[in-house]
Each structure stands twice: as C-alpha cells, then as structure tokens.
Scaffold this motif. Structure first.
Motif, short mmCIF file in Angstrom:
data_model
loop_
_atom_site.label_atom_id
_atom_site.label_comp_id
_atom_site.label_asym_id
_atom_site.label_seq_id
_atom_site.Cartn_x
_atom_site.Cartn_y
_atom_site.Cartn_z
N VAL A 118 5.89 5.50 6.60
CA VAL A 118 6.95 5.38 6.65
C VAL A 118 6.72 3.72 6.43
N GLY A 119 5.34 2.35 7.18
CA GLY A 119 5.69 1.19 6.89
C GLY A 119 6.22 0.60 5.57
N GLU A 120 5.45 1.33 4.65
CA GLU A 120 5.67 1.27 3.26
C GLU A 120 6.98 1.53 2.99
N VAL A 121 7.94 2.60 4.10
CA VAL A 121 9.44 2.80 3.46
C VAL A 121 9.83 1.64 4.00
N LEU A 122 9.32 0.71 4.90
CA LEU A 122 10.22 -0.23 5.80
C LEU A 122 10.03 -1.57 4.14
N GLY A 146 2.86 2.64 15.61
CA GLY A 146 2.64 3.32 16.61
C GLY A 146 4.61 4.59 16.50
N LYS A 147 5.18 5.01 15.65
CA LYS A 147 6.60 5.35 16.02
C LYS A 147 5.88 6.55 15.73
N VAL A 148 5.05 7.10 14.81
CA VAL A 148 4.90 7.52 14.42
C VAL A 148 3.51 8.51 15.58
N LEU A 149 2.72 8.35 15.72
CA LEU A 149 2.53 8.31 16.90
C LEU A 149 3.17 8.97 18.45
N ASN A 150 4.13 8.17 18.49
CA ASN A 150 5.78 8.74 19.19
C ASN A 150 6.27 10.36 18.61
N GLN A 196 13.16 9.66 10.48
CA GLN A 196 14.39 9.33 9.84
C GLN A 196 15.61 8.03 10.68
N THR A 197 16.20 8.49 11.87
CA THR A 197 16.64 7.71 12.95
C THR A 197 15.57 6.25 13.01
N PHE A 198 14.85 6.49 13.31
CA PHE A 198 14.00 5.18 13.59
C PHE A 198 14.64 4.18 13.02
N TYR A 199 14.58 4.29 11.82
CA TYR A 199 14.90 3.08 10.47
C TYR A 199 16.22 3.52 10.00
N LEU A 200 16.82 4.08 10.02
CA LEU A 200 18.46 4.63 9.91
C LEU A 200 19.34 3.16 11.43
N THR A 201 18.44 3.29 12.37
CA THR A 201 19.13 2.09 13.36
C THR A 201 17.41 1.12 13.57
N LEU A 202 17.29 1.00 12.50
CA LEU A 202 16.33 -0.31 12.75
C LEU A 202 17.30 -1.80 12.84
N HIS A 203 16.52 -2.09 13.51
CA HIS A 203 17.13 -3.88 13.37
C HIS A 203 16.78 -4.66 12.66
#
Length: 126
Positions: A58-62, A99-103, A114-121
């Motif tokens: 997920v971090g690498e996608v970011l 931490g987001k993955v753990l959540n 996916q929503t995390f990425y799409l709403t990421l500031h």
C-alpha cells in the motif's frame, strides 16, 4: 520497503493471477486479500508477516502513484503511529500505510485501503 512490497506481490501471485500492479485499482484486490486473512478472526499476531507485506505494498502504491516517499519516523511519530516507517506526501504530510492495513484487518471493510488512497490528502496530481 519496496523490496517488502515486491516480496508480497511474488508470494500473493505465486498461485493466483492477482492483478497486483501497484495501481490504485489494485488496492481493491488488496482489500479482498485482507478480508481473506480475517476469515479465522482478526488475530494480527497470526497474520503479522502478511500484514507487513500488504502495508509495504500500500505504501509503495502511494510512492508510485501519489508522489510519496518512504521515511523513517522520528521518535514522536513512532510513538503516535506505532510504526517505524511511513510515507511523506508531496505537501509534507506523513501517513502510516502499515497502520492503515492493521486497521483494515482489525476493523473490517469500513477501513478500505482503496478508499484510503482516494480520500488521501497531499497527493500529487499525475
């Protein structure tokens, strides 16, 4: 962390043709992978290695899609995020994909990656 993400992709795609191509759309697949890990109950100790690899992915996608860079957290950030690494966005904000993955694992689908990425500031516009 890129190497951890690549190891996750290699392991996850060894038997299944999952579209883990570091795209934003692939985060939906990752959400399904985490749901699969939850089938036996959300026990993060049992799934720790897989969750770390997913967090690296997920971090690498970011990094690849949003202009982020991997950073080592300072002592205050480590205490706040309970992780030693995260990503810094182009606007300077830091985020904690591990931490987001753990959540997502512990709390379920309402914590979609996916929503995390799409709403990421702080994403760069590419």
């Amino acid at each position: 962390m890129a190497a951890h993400a690549a190891a996750f992709v290699a392991h996850a795609t060894r038997r299944n043709a999952l579209p883990l191509d570091y795209s934003v759309a692939s985060l939906r697949v990752v959400d399904f992978v985490v749901s699969g890990l939850r089938k036996n109950g959300p026990d993060p100790e049992h799934a720790a290695s897989a969750l770390f690899g997913i967090g690296a992915y997920v971090g690498e996608v970011l990094v690849r899609r949003a202009g982020a860079v991997w950073v080592d957290f300072d002592a205050t950030q480590r205490a706040y995020f309970s992780q030693s690494v995260g990503v810094r966005m182009p606007d300077g904000r830091v985020w904690n994909p591990l931490g987001k993955v753990l959540n997502r694992f512990e709390l379920g689908p309402e914590e979609s990656l996916q929503t995390f990425y799409l709403t990421l500031h702080g994403r760069s516009r590419r």
